[in-house]
Design a protein around this motif. Structure first.
Motif, short mmCIF file in Angstrom:
data_model
loop_
_atom_site.label_atom_id
_atom_site.label_comp_id
_atom_site.label_asym_id
_atom_site.label_seq_id
_atom_site.Cartn_x
_atom_site.Cartn_y
_atom_site.Cartn_z
N LYS A 128 0.80 -1.82 -0.05
CA LYS A 128 0.11 0.84 0.18
C LYS A 128 0.57 1.57 0.06
N GLY A 131 2.29 1.78 -3.61
CA GLY A 131 1.03 2.15 -3.71
C GLY A 131 0.61 1.32 -5.49
N LEU A 172 -8.81 -4.96 -2.80
CA LEU A 172 -6.79 -4.12 -2.98
C LEU A 172 -7.18 -3.33 -4.32
N HIS A 175 -5.90 -0.16 -4.36
CA HIS A 175 -4.57 0.15 -4.16
C HIS A 175 -3.55 0.08 -5.42
#
Length: 256
Positions: A128, A131, A172, A175
């Protein structure tokens, strides 16, 4: 040709033997920093030595939160980032339902399914922060598609991985982290070699391509899911089995 992943970092759990060893070596060949995770430090170090200076071994029990957190910390300390996780750790002891104990069931679910969740959980902060990330699970045709006597616990763990994958992929995606799975059929590994040539030949006869797969076949699929070319693919699985699940019955094979 896939864009270069050189300089990125991959963690491979269960990376000292079989399919995991093949995945680790394939990613290492592609130039990634490779952390090979195994319960056995010497075996992990041996695979790292086969890859080269940008690989290292790490001993951890990935069925525990402590083991997975230590694994992620080691990758960050050694390489500075975690770009890819190949959650491959798995066991497949056979036991039919009448003989299957609660401890047997929990051990397989813990090693195969809970470790999948814990490994992902441990690498998420680093991905995360970056990125971006690629998560590749090693599932199986056994459980999600087929069944085999003695492997009810194994099949449940492998089907469970796909259920986990789909929701994890949704959560997810914002992200820029993808979650996909490779589903091997019968692959020639140390474990398969141990069962003997008669079983191997019988298995090959049930596969349309008339041969077992290699660890490289699975590793290449995992590498694709980790690539930039697969950036818009998430929550999906690919079967790598030589067509094993295609015949309706043995008669379909005999008709060939």
């Amino acid at each position: 040709m896939l864009k270069s992943l050189q300089g990125q970092t991959v963690i491979v759990t269960g990376g000292s033997k079989g399919i995991g060893r093949g995945i680790a070596k394939r990613f290492g060949l592609a130039g990634l920093n490779t952390l090979i995770v195994s319960r056995n430090q010497a075996e992990a170090d041996k695979v790292a030595g086969e890859i080269g200076k940008h690989a290292s071994g790490f001993a951890a029990d990935v069925s525990t939160l402590e083991g997975c957190e230590a694994m992620a910390k080691a990758a960050l300390d050694r390489y500075g980032a975690i770009n890819v996780l190949c959650a491959n750790a798995g066991i497949f002891p056979a036991a039919k339902l009448g003989d299957l104990t609660v401890a047997d069931f929990d051990h397989v679910i813990g090693t195969n399914l809970r470790s999948c969740f814990l490994s992902v959980h441990a690498v998420l902060p680093a991905m995360k922060k970056l990125g971006a990330g690629r998560i590749v699970l090693t599932s199986s045709i056994t459980g999600p598609i087929t069944g085999y006597p003695g492997w009810s616990h194994y099949g449940a763990s492998k089907a469970g991985q796909l259920g986990f994958m789909r929701t994890a992929a949704i959560e997810l995606a914002p992200h820029n982290i993808t979650v996909n799975a490779v589903m091997p059929g019968n692959i020639m590994t140390e474990g398969m070699e141990a069962v003997g040539p008669e079983y191997i030949q019988k298995t090959a006869d049930s596969i349309p391509m008339k041969k077992l797969g290699s660890v490289d076949d699975i590793a290449n699929a995992a590498l694709f899911f980790a690539s930039e070319e697969a950036a818009y693919i998430t929550g999906q699985q690919i079967v790598v089995d030589g067509g094993q699940v295609l015949p309706e019955n043995q008669g379909a094979m005999d008709a060939m």
